[in-house]
Design a protein around this motif. Sequence first.
Motif, PDB file in Angstrom:
ATOM      1  N   ASN A   3       0.763  -1.325   0.027  1.00  0.00           N
ATOM      2  CA  ASN A   3       0.056  -0.026  -0.082  1.00  0.00           C
ATOM      3  C   ASN A   3       0.755   1.282  -0.280  1.00  0.00           C
ATOM      4  O   ASN A   3       0.436   2.227   0.768  1.00  0.00           O
ATOM      5  CB  ASN A   3      -0.964   0.040   1.247  1.00  0.00           C
ATOM      6  CG  ASN A   3      -2.229  -0.878   0.909  1.00  0.00           C
ATOM      7  OD1 ASN A   3      -2.266  -1.409  -0.119  1.00  0.00           O
ATOM      8  ND2 ASN A   3      -3.127  -0.903   1.862  1.00  0.00           N
ATOM      9  N   MET A   4       2.134   1.154  -0.653  1.00  0.00           N
ATOM     10  CA  MET A   4       2.958   2.368  -0.977  1.00  0.00           C
ATOM     11  C   MET A   4       3.607   2.808   0.551  1.00  0.00           C
ATOM     12  O   MET A   4       3.805   4.037   0.589  1.00  0.00           O
ATOM     13  CB  MET A   4       2.199   3.476  -1.371  1.00  0.00           C
ATOM     14  CG  MET A   4       1.436   3.461  -2.819  1.00  0.00           C
ATOM     15  SD  MET A   4       0.751   4.721  -3.551  1.00  0.00           S
ATOM     16  CE  MET A   4      -0.555   5.413  -2.410  1.00  0.00           C
ATOM     17  N   VAL A   5       3.439   1.910   1.513  1.00  0.00           N
ATOM     18  CA  VAL A   5       4.160   2.201   2.849  1.00  0.00           C
ATOM     19  C   VAL A   5       5.375   1.272   3.229  1.00  0.00           C
ATOM     20  O   VAL A   5       5.426   0.196   2.956  1.00  0.00           O
ATOM     21  CB  VAL A   5       3.005   1.812   3.947  1.00  0.00           C
ATOM     22  CG1 VAL A   5       3.569   2.256   5.327  1.00  0.00           C
ATOM     23  CG2 VAL A   5       1.967   2.769   3.724  1.00  0.00           C
ATOM     24  N   ALA A   6       6.366   1.915   3.609  1.00  0.00           N
ATOM     25  CA  ALA A   6       7.619   1.365   4.072  1.00  0.00           C
ATOM     26  C   ALA A   6       7.833   1.813   5.709  1.00  0.00           C
ATOM     27  O   ALA A   6       7.362   2.957   6.030  1.00  0.00           O
ATOM     28  CB  ALA A   6       8.817   1.785   3.664  1.00  0.00           C
ATOM     29  N   ILE A   7       7.999   0.710   6.501  1.00  0.00           N
ATOM     30  CA  ILE A   7       8.374   1.018   7.868  1.00  0.00           C
ATOM     31  C   ILE A   7       9.665   0.741   8.528  1.00  0.00           C
ATOM     32  O   ILE A   7       9.877  -0.339   8.961  1.00  0.00           O
ATOM     33  CB  ILE A   7       7.338   0.290   8.782  1.00  0.00           C
ATOM     34  CG1 ILE A   7       5.816   0.573   8.317  1.00  0.00           C
ATOM     35  CG2 ILE A   7       7.435   0.672  10.482  1.00  0.00           C
ATOM     36  CD1 ILE A   7       4.802  -0.332   9.237  1.00  0.00           C
ATOM     37  N   PRO A   8      10.732   1.664   8.022  1.00  0.00           N
ATOM     38  CA  PRO A   8      12.211   1.285   8.555  1.00  0.00           C
ATOM     39  C   PRO A   8      12.210   1.384   9.972  1.00  0.00           C
ATOM     40  O   PRO A   8      11.558   2.437  10.789  1.00  0.00           O
ATOM     41  CB  PRO A   8      12.815   2.579   7.787  1.00  0.00           C
ATOM     42  CG  PRO A   8      11.939   3.729   7.277  1.00  0.00           C
ATOM     43  CD  PRO A   8      10.505   2.816   7.327  1.00  0.00           C
ATOM     44  N   HIS A   9      12.853   0.439  10.545  1.00  0.00           N
ATOM     45  CA  HIS A   9      13.168   0.399  11.831  1.00  0.00           C
ATOM     46  C   HIS A   9      14.593  -0.195  12.173  1.00  0.00           C
ATOM     47  O   HIS A   9      15.060  -0.879  11.094  1.00  0.00           O
ATOM     48  CB  HIS A   9      12.014  -0.425  12.733  1.00  0.00           C
ATOM     49  CG  HIS A   9      11.583  -1.617  12.086  1.00  0.00           C
ATOM     50  ND1 HIS A   9      10.977  -1.727  11.141  1.00  0.00           N
ATOM     51  CD2 HIS A   9      12.123  -2.632  12.617  1.00  0.00           C
ATOM     52  CE1 HIS A   9      10.888  -3.105  10.965  1.00  0.00           C
ATOM     53  NE2 HIS A   9      11.190  -3.844  11.820  1.00  0.00           N
TER      54      HIS A   9
END
Length: 143
Positions: free
Chosen positions: A55-61
Amino acid sequence: MEIEYRDVMLNQSFDNKREAIISAGKLLQERGYVTENYIPKMIERDQMTSTFIGNMVAIPHGTEDSKAEILRSGIVLIQVPQGVSFDGNEVKLIIGIAGAEGQHLELLSEIAMVCSEIENVEKLVAAQDKDAVIQLFEGGAAA
């Protein structure tokens, strides 16, 4: 989850995912959520498994061993209207996270509630001001 103006960056652009991840890490650091040493762990984590979630989302962590670099829990939201490629996947919303004391899964759950609906992501990407982003995100769903 409380998001402040300083946690949101609108209309950003990046040449590649590394730049995008570093920007999210620097914002987490500026906001006092993590130490500078968390940023390379975010890059390392993305190299292990992409932080693109759909859904066009990245969650860098950070990686599992970066917990000592987290000062307090928080998230930052970076809007990238033109998109940036995460291994061939277009990302228009980057959500950097730092979860202290086991709050990592709770943060991911709250993000998933909002970002699982493409309509919500589209509204976040199209938002013209930080108030709209915060309202959409903290509401748990688009109004």
